[in-house]
Design an enzyme around this catalytic site. Sequence first.
Site, PDB file in Angstrom:
ATOM      1  N   GLU A  98       0.788  -1.230   0.000  1.00  0.00           N
ATOM      2  CA  GLU A  98       0.000   0.000   0.000  1.00  0.00           C
ATOM      3  C   GLU A  98       0.826   1.288   0.000  1.00  0.00           C
ATOM      4  O   GLU A  98       0.393   2.298  -0.555  1.00  0.00           O
ATOM      5  CB  GLU A  98      -0.934   0.009   1.231  1.00  0.00           C
TER       6      GLU A  98
ATOM      7  N   SER B 134     -43.427 -32.826  43.451  1.00  0.00           N
ATOM      8  CA  SER B 134     -42.962 -33.164  44.800  1.00  0.00           C
ATOM      9  C   SER B 134     -41.648 -32.510  45.179  1.00  0.00           C
ATOM     10  O   SER B 134     -41.287 -32.498  46.360  1.00  0.00           O
ATOM     11  CB  SER B 134     -42.836 -34.687  44.939  1.00  0.00           C
TER      12      SER B 134
END
Length: 825
Positions: free
Chosen positions: A91, A469
């Site tokens: 770049e 229960s």
Amino acid sequence: MRRYLKSPLRLILAGMIGAGGAAVLGLAGAYQYLRPSLPDVSAIKDIRLQVPLRVFSRDGRLIAQFGEQRRIPLSFEAIPGQMINAVLAAEDDRFFQHGGVDYPGLARAVLRHLLSGNKAEGGSTITMQLARGVFLSPEKSYRRKMVEIFTTLRIEQELTKQEILALYLNKMFLGQRAYGIGAAAEVYYGKAVDQLTLPEIAVIAGTFRLPSRDNPVANAELARQRRSYVLRRMREKEFITQAEYESALNAPVESKLHGPAVEVEAPYIAEMVRAELFERLGADAYTAGYEVVTTVDSRLQHAAVKALRGALLDYDQRHGYRGPAGRVPLPSGAREKEWSQALEEYAVRGGLEPAVVIATEEKSAVAYSRNGGRINLGWSAISWARSPLPDGSVGPQLQRAADVLAVGDIIYVAQEVSGNWRMVQVPEAQGAFVAMDPQDGGIAALSGGFDYFASNYNRAVQAKRQPGSSFKPFLYSAALDQGFTPASIVNDAPLVIEDAALEGSWRPQNNSREFRGPMRLREALVRSRNLVSIRVMNSLGPAYATQFISRFGFPENSLPRNLSLALGTAQVSPLEMASAYSVFANGGFRIEPYFIQRIIDTNGKVEFEAQPKFACADCVQPTPTETEGGPTNLLDAPITTATNDETRWGGRTYLQEKFLAPQVLSPQNDYLITDMMADVVKRGTAVRALQLKRGDIAGKTGTTNDRRDAWFCGFNSSLVGTAWVGFDQERSLGPGEEGSRTALPMWIYFMSEALKGVPEQKRTPPPGLVSMRISADTGLAARPGDPNAIFETFMAGHLPPQAEVDTALPGDEDEENKEKDDSLF
């Protein structure tokens, strides 16, 4: 002659100076003209990168990541030198020499434009790209280019070259929702940046130009071409050797997406965190880079997920094979390509692999899965798949593999620990599991279903079901508070209840449809006798019972104010049950469940730290004197601070009062109820848990009407676990599918992993308890020589009387007893 020569030179020099001056004046004028529209680049030092929310276990393992943009910011020092070289080569190889604008390069770009008329970008340095990416629109014009140049020069004044490069490498979009090289390394290769190879570095460096097009997932060939360019430039700049260049040039280009490196499978907890952070912070939760450390233990979470899935698969297998998930026509001579295509629409579900049957033999079959390749299924892997019958049972045994499998069937398979593969199916029933630290309420593990990605409904938190229960211990605790003892005799006999609140007559039953007559309260809990619970509830009164039970954290308005509450008809979630059982586990203190330990911002500052209230039995001291004839009321005792083990108390060397959880149960009550539930494990409905070979566990099974829900809630002093199994659209689980068979195995597997290597933690009885011999038949103090005498524990002041000689024993069939069979006592 020399005078004539000097004159043109002077003219040329003057012209050049004039042109330069005009250019400078032009630039100055352009700057003054554009200055109002230039961005304030002084804020670039404080620029906030959009970093996703990341969720971790308490031991630092990644659970999930949320956010549209995936970004992993890196400091300049953390960026590998070869990555920097690759980006510079591709770049801007003069980045460290120019002042932000590469004028020769810019001039060449302008010349190319004048010759071609094309406004394509060119001559842009890294700083110019950063200026364009951070501050400017994608518009292409001379005016925008001038703004870009001036912005670039400002950036170069505000930041060092290293800061500019680090921001560029962290900020820029690199395709596939990846922003910055850290995210790109994870997305394209599933690695950290410092683990990338040279070819992988070159691919990522090549995506900066046209990230949506040149990334390897979008187009592997274009990515290969860009990689070749980057490698060539790196070789020209002597960043790599010829050998490295040639080796990297020939490496294959990988073209698949990788997700974040999730290390803990806890998607239900992750969603709870996401929802909580969004409520606190709004949309910033997904972009501000927060890290959330949860209370989840990665080892326990793994055990919870495995336990839940194993229990559901076992249940599902007991009820037969519903048929293949799909069927596809396979052409004659089909090979791996066609087999793989046949599976494209089928996803992994709860760790189960989709597979296509490619051959069947008499007692075996061959299938293909994407991850397992060709797999052999033996007879033991297939023979369970009998046809389901309407009553919940299964049909006759299979004779051959072709009875259930055909070429082209899409099935699911799972690999066993032995390495063998087994045919399975995605269960229709669902489940939930919650494990909690009873000392402070931290959620150590949570799974809200078989597969979050098939159904994100979190049953651990959102499902409100009847606990059956498993709710009885709360009622029995209320009974002890009102003078009942473990030896109190209550009749287990039929009864008919007329109650307007229950809309007519109610004839409750025990699960076994049998009645055992008068029995001690301890035995009633161990055997889970419904009729005893209803009589106890009637004696207490629904108003008192609901008020007392709300101490455990249940909202009082969610508890039905009628006798059905004795059988667990409240609507509760597995998380609420785990929280309530923590009261038994920690000695009588109500803690609040929590799952976020701390929230850390992107700078490493702790924005939030949980401050849970701790259960601390040593911090509650009895009053100096006892009420004569009864136990000390510890609920009215003063709260004091005490020095404690700082690792137990969240790193504090002592506890302030604000960190103490409220005591809602006396130590004596808590000890007795826990001791009774320990007998549920030793010789009651949860006897299967004896395989853990521990003496410090207790709990209670639960099964609701028509076996629609199966529960087990169990604990020791360091960990509480709640397991639930049922259907989302309520229906019966089938014959024999009760808490002890359907939910308890989930709890056992989890605890076998969770308590591995953990020493037993038996409790010491608190003051105010008395142990004495009683008659196992009458619950009264045993007479000398009574062959049925046993030891029982009582609160001081609630000792049973001495048995009289003429005391009627259970089973006497006089007329008076017969008349009382249908009464409440």
